[in-house]
Structure formats: C-alpha cells, structure tokens
Scaffold this active site. Structure first.
Site, short mmCIF file in Angstrom:
data_model
loop_
_atom_site.label_atom_id
_atom_site.label_comp_id
_atom_site.label_asym_id
_atom_site.label_seq_id
_atom_site.Cartn_x
_atom_site.Cartn_y
_atom_site.Cartn_z
N LYS A 1 -0.49 -2.93 -11.63
CA LYS A 1 -1.06 -3.04 -10.29
C LYS A 1 -2.57 -3.22 -10.38
CE LYS A 1 -2.78 -0.13 -7.42
NZ LYS A 1 -3.10 1.07 -6.66
N ASP B 1 1.54 -2.28 -4.50
CA ASP B 1 1.10 -0.91 -4.17
C ASP B 1 2.12 -0.32 -3.20
OD1 ASP B 1 0.62 -2.10 -1.75
OD2 ASP B 1 -1.30 -1.12 -1.44
#
Ligand code: SF4
Length: 295
Positions: free
Chosen positions: A193, A212
């Site tokens: 991420k 996310d």
C-alpha cells in the site's frame, strides 16, 4: 306452503344450518415455519429490483426475472460506468497527505496507518521543519522521534519504521527513495500500500492499486472483488480496472469513502453511483441489493 310459514332468509354470515363447516384452507394447510424479520428483509433484497418509494425500500420482482438478468458485476460496460461516474464526482483528486518530496510522502504514508490524513497533516509540517532531510532522520534513534509522532497512534512502531527506512535509504540507495516496488518493499514499515502511494503519487508509476481501508470497503460494495485481504483485492482490481486508471481510481475511491461511502451509514441517497451499486449494506436503494456485497 302452509299458511303462516315463511321461508327463512339466508344467514348474513353466509353459513347455512346443518351444513358441515369445512376447515378453511389456511387452517387445514400444514403450518410453515415462521420467518423472522431479518429473513424477510433478506428475501426482499434478493428478489427486489427497483424501489420506487421511500428511502430504504425495495420492491419485489420474481426470482425468475433475476435469474434471466445475467448480471455480471465485472462486465466491462459496468466497470466503465463506475469509472465514468467517479470521474464526474472526483475529477482532479490526489493524495491528501501534505508533502514536498518523495521522502516526506513516504514518512506521511507510514504515519497514516490507523490514523487520518488530517491528523498526520497536523504533525508533519513541524516534523519536517525539525528534521529536514532523510539524513537527519537516519541520524535519530527511534525514541527521539516518538514524542513528535505520538498523536498519530502506534507511535513506537511508526518511529522504528521511519528511522529504519531512513537508515536503509541512506545506506543502500544513496539517500534517494527508490523508484521501484521491489526496493521499496525492502524498507522497514513499507508494504504494497505504502509503496503504491509513493510510486503512484510521487513518481506517477502505476505498479499496482493502493488498497487502504476505503478501497477495501468500497470495492467490495461495488462487487469489484469478493476478497477480504488487501493483496487479493489489489490483484482483482488490477484485472478489472484499466492500468492507466489505477492511480486515479484509488484516489477517487479514497475520497468517496471520506465524503459519502462511509463505513457506517453510507450516504447512498446522495451518491451518483447509487443506481449501479447493489451493496447489501446500502442505506437507500432504487435497485436490487446483493446481501454479500458489503464492506
Ligand atoms: S450507493 Fe451507497 S454503498 Fe454504494 S457506493 Fe454509493 S454511498 Fe457507497
């Protein structure tokens, strides 16, 4: 007819004397198990199509009709429509973390885990004034950083990650944040991420899709994935979203999660995606809701 005897009028109830009363079909039929309220709601959701009434209502359609619809949530035209509407809603969005260099973005992204961008943006200006370069961070012990990042939560781990990443960048990458996924993933505290945020937002390189908490939740609601693990969700999104849209799509979905598609009580009534969203946890719907499509 003998005099004085007049025919009896039929009883108002419709019952006739000496006629055996037959049990009503409702009473003679075997008793069905009672549905509880949630069963009824779920059944409605399964067969409902267009809700024409008040918020939250769904109307029924025959199951046969649903079977014939051939609905495919990943159909190219549906995905294109989702992207089109996201473009209308959020034409120019980008990362909300304040930064002026790749290193600052990396630090801000590490600090944003389990925190909000607003919270991180409160901390970072003073942090980067105090330690203006990656070398300045690399010279610290994690404990030195802890008071400065405390308010972002998980501050001990975050301090370790930031100082560890700075040391590695100085030692192995000449003080420059690496520009590729493989090297970024060698930095402490950096997973896909964070690496995707830095590559996409700073270097404009679409190596993957940022997943996310917002992307995770909304991709499931929009039935772009049925997975729950971020890495698997990312793989699914990379298959259905055109590569040139990977960076923008993630930013748009993150903004959508902040503005409307909240984890609890999403504002479906105000959402431009509403007519093509079948999420099972919608708060208002004009279309069939799919019980498994939820956050
Ligand atoms: S309709 Fe509701 S659940 Fe679906 S994307 Fe919009 S806000 Fe989220």
């Amino acid at each position: 007819m003998p005099r004085g005897i007049s025919p009896r009028r039929p009883a108002r109830t419709g019952r006739q004397d000496r006629v055996a009363r037959t049990p009503s079909p409702a009473k003679s039929a075997p008793r069905q198990p009672r549905e509880n309220k949630s069963d009824r709601v779920n059944k409605d959701a399964r067969v409902g199509t267009a809700a024409l009434g008040r918020p939250g209502s769904v109307t029924s359609a025959s199951p046969k009709r649903r079977k014939q619809s051939g609905y495919n949530p990943l159909a190219a035209d549906r995905v294109a429509e989702i992207l089109k509407r996201l473009d209308q809603l959020y034409p120019d969005v980008t990362c909300a973390l304040t930064h002026t260099t790749a290193w600052e973005l990396l630090v801000a992204t590490i600090l944003s885990a389990q925190s909000t961008d607003v919270n991180v943006n409160r901390v970072t200006p003073e942090l980067f004034r105090k330690y203006p370069t990656v070398e300045a961070f690399a010279a610290l012990m994690p404990e030195h950083l802890e008071p400065d990042v405390r308010s972002t939560g998980f501050f001990r781990n975050k301090s370790k990650s930031v100082v560890g990443a700075a040391k590695k960048i100085v030692a192995d990458f000449g003080g420059q944040v690496p520009m590729n996924m493989e090297d970024l993933l060698t930095l402490p505290g950096v997973a896909r991420k964070t690496a995707n945020v830095v590559l996409g937002t700073w270097f404009k390189m679409a190596e993957g899709v940022v997943v996310d908490t917002h992307v995770q939740r909304i991709s499931r609601r929009l039935e772009l994935t049925a997975q729950t693990e971020p890495q698997k969700i990312e793989q699914d999104l990379m298959k259905v979203i055109p590569r040139e849209k990977w960076i923008l799509f993630a930013h748009q979905i993150i903004w959508h999660g902040r503005k409307l598609c909240y984890a609890r009580k999403p504002k479906c009534v105000d959402c431009l995606l509403e007519t093509i969203c079948h999420a099972g946890d919608k708060t208002w719907s004009t279309v069939e809701m799919h019980k498994n499509a939820k956050a």
